[in-house]
Design a protein around this motif. Structure first.
Motif, PDB file in Angstrom:
ATOM      1  N   ALA A 196       0.824  -1.209   0.000  1.00 50.76           N
ATOM      2  CA  ALA A 196       0.000   0.000   0.000  1.00 50.76           C
ATOM      3  C   ALA A 196       0.860   1.261   0.000  1.00 50.76           C
ATOM      4  N   THR A 197       1.954   1.224   0.740  1.00 52.29           N
ATOM      5  CA  THR A 197       2.867   2.371   0.785  1.00 52.29           C
ATOM      6  C   THR A 197       3.494   2.615  -0.588  1.00 52.29           C
ATOM      7  N   GLY A 198       3.970   1.538  -1.221  1.00 54.48           N
ATOM      8  CA  GLY A 198       4.564   1.667  -2.550  1.00 54.48           C
ATOM      9  C   GLY A 198       3.576   2.215  -3.562  1.00 54.48           C
ATOM     10  N   LEU A 199       2.338   1.745  -3.493  1.00 53.92           N
ATOM     11  CA  LEU A 199       1.312   2.202  -4.430  1.00 53.92           C
ATOM     12  C   LEU A 199       1.049   3.693  -4.262  1.00 53.92           C
ATOM     13  N   ILE A 207       3.019   6.025  -2.967  1.00 53.53           N
ATOM     14  CA  ILE A 207       4.188   6.805  -3.384  1.00 53.53           C
ATOM     15  C   ILE A 207       4.244   6.906  -4.908  1.00 53.53           C
ATOM     16  N   SER A 208       3.961   5.797  -5.581  1.00 55.50           N
ATOM     17  CA  SER A 208       3.981   5.812  -7.054  1.00 55.50           C
ATOM     18  C   SER A 208       2.903   6.739  -7.602  1.00 55.50           C
ATOM     19  N   GLU A 209       1.758   6.772  -6.957  1.00 59.13           N
ATOM     20  CA  GLU A 209       0.682   7.662  -7.399  1.00 59.13           C
ATOM     21  C   GLU A 209       1.032   9.126  -7.146  1.00 59.13           C
ATOM     22  N   ASN A 210       1.974   9.354  -6.236  1.00 61.13           N
ATOM     23  CA  ASN A 210       2.480  10.718  -6.006  1.00 61.13           C
ATOM     24  C   ASN A 210       3.543  11.114  -7.027  1.00 61.13           C
ATOM     25  N   GLY A 211       3.886  10.171  -7.937  1.00 66.29           N
ATOM     26  CA  GLY A 211       4.792  10.508  -9.037  1.00 66.29           C
ATOM     27  C   GLY A 211       6.223  10.048  -8.899  1.00 66.29           C
ATOM     28  N   LYS A 212       6.558   9.305  -7.838  1.00 70.21           N
ATOM     29  CA  LYS A 212       7.928   8.841  -7.658  1.00 70.21           C
ATOM     30  C   LYS A 212       8.063   7.383  -8.108  1.00 70.21           C
ATOM     31  N   LYS A 213       9.116   7.120  -8.881  1.00 69.61           N
ATOM     32  CA  LYS A 213       9.337   5.761  -9.355  1.00 69.61           C
ATOM     33  C   LYS A 213       9.778   4.889  -8.180  1.00 69.61           C
ATOM     34  N   THR A 214       9.052   3.805  -7.943  1.00 67.43           N
ATOM     35  CA  THR A 214       9.187   3.022  -6.718  1.00 67.43           C
ATOM     36  C   THR A 214       9.275   1.542  -7.032  1.00 67.43           C
ATOM     37  N   ILE A 215      10.056   0.826  -6.233  1.00 68.92           N
ATOM     38  CA  ILE A 215      10.064  -0.632  -6.298  1.00 68.92           C
ATOM     39  C   ILE A 215       9.875  -1.180  -4.895  1.00 68.92           C
ATOM     40  N   VAL A 216       9.018  -2.189  -4.780  1.00 73.76           N
ATOM     41  CA  VAL A 216       8.774  -2.886  -3.517  1.00 73.76           C
ATOM     42  C   VAL A 216       9.356  -4.283  -3.663  1.00 73.76           C
ATOM     43  N   ILE A 217      10.285  -4.645  -2.773  1.00 68.88           N
ATOM     44  CA  ILE A 217      10.972  -5.937  -2.830  1.00 68.88           C
ATOM     45  C   ILE A 217      10.583  -6.769  -1.621  1.00 68.88           C
ATOM     46  N   PRO A 238       4.123   9.360   2.082  1.00 67.97           N
ATOM     47  CA  PRO A 238       4.744   8.202   2.738  1.00 67.97           C
ATOM     48  C   PRO A 238       6.257   8.120   2.551  1.00 67.97           C
ATOM     49  N   SER A 239       6.794   8.851   1.575  1.00 70.19           N
ATOM     50  CA  SER A 239       8.232   8.756   1.325  1.00 70.19           C
ATOM     51  C   SER A 239       9.051   9.676   2.230  1.00 70.19           C
ATOM     52  N   GLN A 240       8.394  10.548   2.984  1.00 66.73           N
ATOM     53  CA  GLN A 240       9.141  11.445   3.860  1.00 66.73           C
ATOM     54  C   GLN A 240       9.673  10.690   5.075  1.00 66.73           C
ATOM     55  N   VAL A 241      10.680  11.265   5.736  1.00 60.79           N
ATOM     56  CA  VAL A 241      11.173  10.721   6.994  1.00 60.79           C
ATOM     57  C   VAL A 241      10.316  11.329   8.097  1.00 60.79           C
ATOM     58  N   PHE A 242       9.533  10.505   8.769  1.00 57.66           N
ATOM     59  CA  PHE A 242       8.574  11.018   9.740  1.00 57.66           C
ATOM     60  C   PHE A 242       9.213  11.398  11.072  1.00 57.66           C
TER      61      PHE A 242
END
Length: 397
Positions: free
Chosen positions: A23-26, A28-38, A318-322
């Motif tokens: 869900a986090t990866g999805l 972030i990707s919808e926010n425009g950042k290229k993401t990979i979930v491993i 979700p990509s920020q450092v909280f």
């Protein structure tokens, strides 16, 4: 350009960290950042979270699967990784086990030594961070015990390569011609050591990435239950020992009050959950605590993951450092240098502390971490240690 981000999700098996990772990866990707979930979890369910069919999953053979223009997922296939990364090392181990009389199939299975999946995950982190255009790398880690092995592996490998590898290689080079005439047991040849050396070169610098709080953070996924909470607290302490920043705690599967009101038999369960929710707030403050309600149904596919992401992050990125804190602090005092190590929720009788060479070693139960002292302090010895406000304060003289 902003630094790339690495987000690690850890927690006890069954708490929902794979779903939260997806869900986090999805989002972030919808926010425009290229993401990979491993996924490093041997019981891979990452593809199931996205409702990907088995044919697509198997045909990927451990390589990334495209979900949308900005999102990819990858479930590591350790058998494929043996050939991709381990090369001669795996082939020597298979030969060694086969020599003992084991079948080819059993020898191949035994050649997958404990820790290979975790180390392979580190290789991908290093590769994707340095050589790919992924802006965010998310790892769905295995259950907590294997996660500890994952985060300690860079320290262990660096120690082995520095202290043991070159000596072992030299001894084997000298002894191999003689030993080869005395035994039928296969001995590692130069290609074996070359493969290890190449493997380690591909890992160089990954420890610096993991320890940079602006790049890497761990998010603990837990449930409001006693056993799960206790394991989460232990994991948090270990992450502090290894110097990796935990930037958030995610409490998953919380029963909403309105559900309980409609089913009085769940009243005791709700009371128990809210008791442990209060404990979670007390243990982990001031870190942000994100809460995800129980969905009352199985959530798979894009729409299900969007439902979780919205309740988890709402309007936050979700990509920020909280949250960021420094687990190790060096301070100069009138008595000497003070090393403060953040170790909350630890009982003193379970901790051991000693120095070896330039390293300070802290052992907590069966887990230990090495803190490499600055050169200026490498000749100092621990003179005393005491607890103060969640920190172990070690005086070096």
């Amino acid at each position: 350009m902003d630094k790339k981000r690495i987000i690690l999700f850890s927690g006890k098996g069954g708490v929902g960290k794979t779903t939260v990772s997806a869900a986090t990866g999805l989002k972030i990707s919808e926010n425009g950042k290229k993401t990979i979930v491993i996924s490093l979890d041997p019981a891979h369910s990452l593809a199931d979270s996205f409702n990907i069919d088995e044919k697509t999953r198997l045909s990927a053979k451990g390589l990334p699967i495209k979900i949308n223009e900005k999102l990819y997922i990858q479930e590591l296939d350790i058998q494929e990784e043996l050939d991709r990364w381990w090369g001669e090392v795996a082939r020597f181990l298979e030969l060694l086990f086969h020599t003992t009389g084991l079948s080819d199939l059993v020898a191949q299975e035994l050649a997958v030594l404990p820790g290979m999946e975790e180390v392979t995950g580190l290789l991908y982190i290093n590769h994707y961070y340095r050589k790919s255009d992924f802006e965010v790398i998310i790892l769905d880690l295995p259950p907590t015990g294997e996660t500890l092995r994952f985060i300690s592996m860079p320290t262990i490998l660096k120690w082995y390569m520095k202290k043991i590898f070159h000596v072992e290689r030299l001894i084997m080079k000298v002894a191999r011609p003689v030993a080869g005439r005395l035994t039928d047991v296969p001995l590692p040849d130069e290609s074996y050591y070359k493969a290890i050396e190449t493997f380690y070169e591909n890992l160089k610098g990954v420890d610096e990435i993991l320890l940079d709080p602006d790049i890497t953070s761990i998010r603990l996924v837990t449930n409001p239950e006693k056993m799960v909470l206790r394991e989460s607290i232990r994991a948090y302490t270990y992450f502090n020992m290894f110097g990796i920043n935990t930037d958030a705690v995610i409490v998953n599967k919380i029963f909403p009050k309105e559900v309980v009101d409609s089913c009085p038999s769940l009243k005791g369960w709700l009371e128990s959950q809210y008791k442990y929710l209060e404990e979670i707030e007390n243990y982990f403050k001031p870190k942000p605590i994100f809460k995800v309600p129980h969905s009352q149904k199985e959530l798979v596919g894009i729409e299900g993951l969007k439902w979780i992401a919205q309740r988890l992050y709402q309007d936050r990125d979700p990509s920020q450092v909280f949250h960021k804190e420094q687990p190790y602090i060096f301070e100069q005092t009138s008595e000497g240098y003070l090393l403060k190590v953040k170790l909350p929720y630890v009982e003193k009788e379970y901790l051991d502390l000693y120095k070896a060479g330039e390293e300070l070693i802290i052992r907590l139960g069966n887990v230990k971490t090495h803190i490499l002292l600055p050169k200026k302090l490498s000749d100092k010895e621990p003179a005393s240690a005491k607890w103060r406000e969640g920190y172990l304060e070690i005086l070096l003289k």
